[in-house]
Design a protein around this motif. Structure first.
Motif, PDB file in Angstrom:
ATOM      1  N   LYS A 332       0.685  -1.280   0.144  1.00  0.00           N
ATOM      2  CA  LYS A 332      -0.032  -0.133  -0.002  1.00  0.00           C
ATOM      3  C   LYS A 332       0.810   1.307   0.028  1.00  0.00           C
ATOM      4  O   LYS A 332       0.600   2.293  -0.607  1.00  0.00           O
ATOM      5  CB  LYS A 332      -0.834   0.111   1.430  1.00  0.00           C
ATOM      6  N   GLN A 333       2.067   1.215   0.731  1.00  0.00           N
ATOM      7  CA  GLN A 333       2.905   2.269   0.985  1.00  0.00           C
ATOM      8  C   GLN A 333       3.525   2.549  -0.555  1.00  0.00           C
ATOM      9  O   GLN A 333       3.499   3.561  -0.874  1.00  0.00           O
ATOM     10  CB  GLN A 333       4.145   1.902   1.978  1.00  0.00           C
ATOM     11  N   MET A 334       3.940   1.529  -1.000  1.00  0.00           N
ATOM     12  CA  MET A 334       4.547   1.913  -2.316  1.00  0.00           C
ATOM     13  C   MET A 334       3.399   2.501  -3.437  1.00  0.00           C
ATOM     14  O   MET A 334       3.652   3.558  -4.174  1.00  0.00           O
ATOM     15  CB  MET A 334       4.813   0.513  -2.933  1.00  0.00           C
ATOM     16  N   ASN A 335       2.186   2.098  -3.535  1.00  0.00           N
ATOM     17  CA  ASN A 335       1.256   2.643  -4.173  1.00  0.00           C
ATOM     18  C   ASN A 335       1.161   4.003  -3.930  1.00  0.00           C
ATOM     19  O   ASN A 335       1.171   4.757  -4.745  1.00  0.00           O
ATOM     20  CB  ASN A 335      -0.199   1.686  -3.671  1.00  0.00           C
ATOM     21  N   SER A 336       0.699   4.366  -2.762  1.00  0.00           N
ATOM     22  CA  SER A 336       0.373   5.691  -2.484  1.00  0.00           C
ATOM     23  C   SER A 336       1.706   6.444  -2.854  1.00  0.00           C
ATOM     24  O   SER A 336       1.482   7.870  -3.043  1.00  0.00           O
ATOM     25  CB  SER A 336      -0.046   5.853  -0.935  1.00  0.00           C
ATOM     26  N   LEU A 337       3.034   6.164  -2.562  1.00  0.00           N
ATOM     27  CA  LEU A 337       3.925   6.790  -2.719  1.00  0.00           C
ATOM     28  C   LEU A 337       4.058   7.146  -4.274  1.00  0.00           C
ATOM     29  O   LEU A 337       4.327   8.218  -4.693  1.00  0.00           O
ATOM     30  CB  LEU A 337       5.338   6.114  -2.308  1.00  0.00           C
ATOM     31  N   SER A 338       3.941   6.149  -5.238  1.00  0.00           N
ATOM     32  CA  SER A 338       3.896   6.341  -6.577  1.00  0.00           C
ATOM     33  C   SER A 338       2.732   7.365  -7.033  1.00  0.00           C
ATOM     34  O   SER A 338       3.154   8.298  -7.779  1.00  0.00           O
ATOM     35  CB  SER A 338       3.936   5.034  -7.305  1.00  0.00           C
ATOM     36  N   MET A 339       1.476   7.245  -6.233  1.00  0.00           N
ATOM     37  CA  MET A 339       0.683   8.267  -6.607  1.00  0.00           C
ATOM     38  C   MET A 339       0.970   9.499  -6.260  1.00  0.00           C
ATOM     39  O   MET A 339       0.881  10.495  -7.076  1.00  0.00           O
ATOM     40  CB  MET A 339      -0.635   7.883  -5.953  1.00  0.00           C
ATOM     41  N   ASN A 379       6.623   9.426   5.746  1.00  0.00           N
ATOM     42  CA  ASN A 379       7.117   8.162   5.110  1.00  0.00           C
ATOM     43  C   ASN A 379       8.198   7.418   5.651  1.00  0.00           C
ATOM     44  O   ASN A 379       8.279   6.373   5.887  1.00  0.00           O
ATOM     45  CB  ASN A 379       7.454   8.472   3.577  1.00  0.00           C
ATOM     46  N   GLN A 380       9.094   8.401   6.140  1.00  0.00           N
ATOM     47  CA  GLN A 380      10.171   7.770   6.681  1.00  0.00           C
ATOM     48  C   GLN A 380      10.019   7.271   8.029  1.00  0.00           C
ATOM     49  O   GLN A 380      10.394   6.034   8.358  1.00  0.00           O
ATOM     50  CB  GLN A 380      11.322   9.128   6.918  1.00  0.00           C
ATOM     51  N   ILE A 381       8.887   7.914   8.902  1.00  0.00           N
ATOM     52  CA  ILE A 381       8.718   6.993  10.137  1.00  0.00           C
ATOM     53  C   ILE A 381       8.112   5.813   9.725  1.00  0.00           C
ATOM     54  O   ILE A 381       8.586   4.637  10.511  1.00  0.00           O
ATOM     55  CB  ILE A 381       7.577   7.914  10.635  1.00  0.00           C
ATOM     56  N   MET A 382       7.218   5.682   8.787  1.00  0.00           N
ATOM     57  CA  MET A 382       6.411   4.349   8.461  1.00  0.00           C
ATOM     58  C   MET A 382       7.747   3.324   8.113  1.00  0.00           C
ATOM     59  O   MET A 382       7.710   2.341   8.458  1.00  0.00           O
ATOM     60  CB  MET A 382       5.682   4.742   7.273  1.00  0.00           C
ATOM     61  N   ILE A 383       8.555   3.910   7.190  1.00  0.00           N
ATOM     62  CA  ILE A 383       9.506   2.754   7.046  1.00  0.00           C
ATOM     63  C   ILE A 383      10.459   2.249   8.107  1.00  0.00           C
ATOM     64  O   ILE A 383      10.738   1.177   8.198  1.00  0.00           O
ATOM     65  CB  ILE A 383      10.615   3.415   6.013  1.00  0.00           C
ATOM     66  N   ASN A 384      10.879   3.448   8.967  1.00  0.00           N
ATOM     67  CA  ASN A 384      11.488   2.772  10.228  1.00  0.00           C
ATOM     68  C   ASN A 384      10.689   1.804  11.076  1.00  0.00           C
ATOM     69  O   ASN A 384      11.056   0.929  11.633  1.00  0.00           O
ATOM     70  CB  ASN A 384      11.784   4.187  11.214  1.00  0.00           C
ATOM     71  N   THR A 385       9.419   2.309  11.267  1.00  0.00           N
ATOM     72  CA  THR A 385       8.461   1.378  12.123  1.00  0.00           C
ATOM     73  C   THR A 385       8.498  -0.011  11.271  1.00  0.00           C
ATOM     74  O   THR A 385       8.575  -0.969  12.040  1.00  0.00           O
ATOM     75  CB  THR A 385       7.149   1.934  12.003  1.00  0.00           C
ATOM     76  N   ILE A 386       8.401  -0.251  10.120  1.00  0.00           N
ATOM     77  CA  ILE A 386       8.454  -1.453   9.566  1.00  0.00           C
ATOM     78  C   ILE A 386       9.466  -2.188   9.718  1.00  0.00           C
ATOM     79  O   ILE A 386       9.704  -3.246  10.189  1.00  0.00           O
ATOM     80  CB  ILE A 386       8.249  -1.406   8.034  1.00  0.00           C
ATOM     81  N   ALA A 387      10.960  -1.536   9.617  1.00  0.00           N
ATOM     82  CA  ALA A 387      12.323  -2.138   9.973  1.00  0.00           C
ATOM     83  C   ALA A 387      12.254  -2.553  11.466  1.00  0.00           C
ATOM     84  O   ALA A 387      12.589  -3.571  11.621  1.00  0.00           O
ATOM     85  CB  ALA A 387      13.258  -1.051   9.850  1.00  0.00           C
ATOM     86  N   GLU A 388      11.647  -1.901  12.278  1.00  0.00           N
ATOM     87  CA  GLU A 388      11.614  -2.157  13.959  1.00  0.00           C
ATOM     88  C   GLU A 388      10.872  -3.466  13.879  1.00  0.00           C
ATOM     89  O   GLU A 388      11.236  -4.419  14.811  1.00  0.00           O
ATOM     90  CB  GLU A 388      11.111  -1.073  14.727  1.00  0.00           C
ATOM     91  N   LEU A 389       9.634  -3.404  13.154  1.00  0.00           N
ATOM     92  CA  LEU A 389       8.765  -4.608  13.506  1.00  0.00           C
ATOM     93  C   LEU A 389       9.343  -5.741  12.776  1.00  0.00           C
ATOM     94  O   LEU A 389       9.301  -6.922  13.723  1.00  0.00           O
ATOM     95  CB  LEU A 389       7.494  -4.451  12.443  1.00  0.00           C
TER      96      LEU A 389
END
Ligand SMILES: [Ca+2]
Ligand SMILES: [Ca+2]
Length: 444
Positions: A332-339, A379-389
């Motif tokens: 989903k993240q990729m989708n919204s980013l490209s949009m 976005n950056q926060i989200m990427i970090n959170t995913i990495a933590e997860l």
């Protein structure tokens, strides 16, 4: 993989039919006289109500079971549930599945059956004869009746394809699914760490495989100086038919169909009769089987082991769920980013044609530099959170390896954070879109 199989199967609209005459399964796998309907076994093989022991854990044993009839269809899928168990860290020799033009021996040279076979062998080779530390190994070997299997090299020069998988001493029975459809041979393996039906993994797929028509099915096993028990719990055969096949001449005549169903009903009746007799003769065992006294006979060690396995299975399931969710979020993240990028570049860098009159003046950029920065930060926060997860999921896995039986060690905080961040981003995007639309409306 399973998804792909489902999709592939769906798109090609395969017609499947269970073939009871080429299958065996518990309960009442063997009848009272020890025979297995539609099959013949020999050598050191023994059939019981629950399984076929092809070779017991004694030195130099060999045994096999073969279908009485050759297959009368071209494409098939065969599911084998088996257990190879032994006390040693290393076992021998292994087990083989056969599809061959003639029934093999019951005490042959190749994992209990005949060498120089004509057809396919899928071999589960436990013992590392060539000392390359690559056993237990699963491999397919094709033969046209001329080749002699090379035990010294574990068939490594003769195999069509294979995969390194440990199938010995697993908590649940291991399984193999061998599919031969439109000249593609696919072998899936279930490693027996769970009893989840969905846990098959691809071992290999080989295309342009041509097997002789009308082969017999067989299973065999052998022991050597080292010895494992080789038990097969079921063999289930499904015939696969393309749409044309079912639509045209392959259809059975109604006479034949009637005869078959009558035969099947007789077989079922006989089975029921035997079950009834068995119940009369062994009232205690039947009661036992119903599970009435099962719980009374569990030792502490057994209970502990069972709890550990249950815990690990749960952890495994949770991890799989988490993985799936993370993948979804990333998607989903990729989708919204490209949009967003598309919109941004559209509003920023629309090149003006030199000749043409400038279109109705472009609206002032509906999204400011400030908004854009906020989005990127988000976005950056989200990427970090995913990495933590991901890291925390790794931690859970490590704990599972060390035998943590508690399924509750997974923290959902990380997951919640991701979901929250995702929601904020969606909200942000919605507001931005609304603003843009409102501004666009001003022009019309
Ligand atoms: Ca070997
Ligand atoms: Ca080897």
């Amino acid at each position: 993989v399973i998804l792909c199989v489902l999709v592939c199967v769906n798109t090609q609209s395969v017609h499947r039919r269970f073939e009871y005459k080429y299958s065996f399964k518990p309960p009442y796998l063997a009848q009272k006289d020890g025979s297995v309907p539609f099959w013949e076994y020999g050598g050191n093989a023994i059939a019981s109500g629950e399984s076929v022991r092809l070779a017991p854990s004694l030195r130099s044993q060999k045994g096999a079971i073969w279908s009485k009839q050759p297959l009368n269809f071209d494409w098939w899928e065969i599911d084998i549930m088996f257990k190879v168990t032994g006390r040693g860290r290393i076992g021998a020799d292994g087990l083989a599945f056969w599809y061959t033009t003639q029934r093999g021996e019951y005490t042959g040279e190749v994992f209990g059956s005949s060498d120089r076979w004509n057809g396919l062998a899928v071999i589960f080779d436990s013992f590392d004869n060539d000392n390359k530390h690559n056993n237990p190994y699963i491999m397919a070997v094709l033969n046209d009746g001329t080749k002699v299997f090379d035990h010294k090299s574990d068939g490594s020069q003769q195999l069509l394809s294979g995969c390194l998988r440990d199938f010995r001493n697993k908590p649940f029975p291991t399984r193999a699914r061998i599919e031969y459809y439109l000249n593609t041979l696919t072998v899936y393996f279930h490693n027996g760490m769970t009893n989840n039906e969905a846990d098959y993994e691809l071992c290999f797929r080989a295309e342009n495989v041509v097997l002789p028509r009308g082969g017999y099915l067989g299973l065999s096993a052998a022991t050597g100086g080292l010895a494992d028990d080789h038990d097969v719990i079921h063999l289930l055969t499904t015939s696969l038919h393309t749409q044309q096949q079912t639509g045209s001449g392959q259809q059975m005549s109604s006479d034949e169909q009637q005869k078959l169903s009558q035969e099947y009903q007789e077989y079922q009746k006989k089975l029921e009769q035997q079950k009834e007799e068995y119940r009369k003769e062994h009232p205690d065992e039947v009661r036992d089987k119903d599970g009435e006294f099962d719980d009374w006979f569990e030792s502490d060690a057994q209970r502990e082991l069972r709890q550990i396995f249950q815990g690990q299975t749960q952890i495994h399931d949770i991890l799989r769920g988490l993985n799936k969710k993370v993948d979804e979020v990333i998607g989903k993240q990729m989708n919204s980013l490209s949009m967003l990028t598309a919109v941004y570049s559209h509003t920023q860098g629309q090149p003006l044609q030199p000749g043409a009159a400038p279109p109705a003046q472009m609206p002032a950029l509906p999204i400011g530099r400030h908004d854009w920065d906020a989005l990127v930060a988000n976005n950056q926060i989200m990427i970090n959170t995913i990495a933590e997860l991901k890291i925390s999921a790794g931690g859970v896995q490590a704990q599972a390896m060390s035998g943590c039986p508690e399924p509750s060690c997974v923290s959902f905080t990380g997951l919640l954070l991701v979901v929250a961040a995702q929601l904020i981003l969606m909200l942000f995007y919605a507001i931005y879109k609304e603003r843009k639309e409102a501004q666009a409306k001003k022009f019309f």
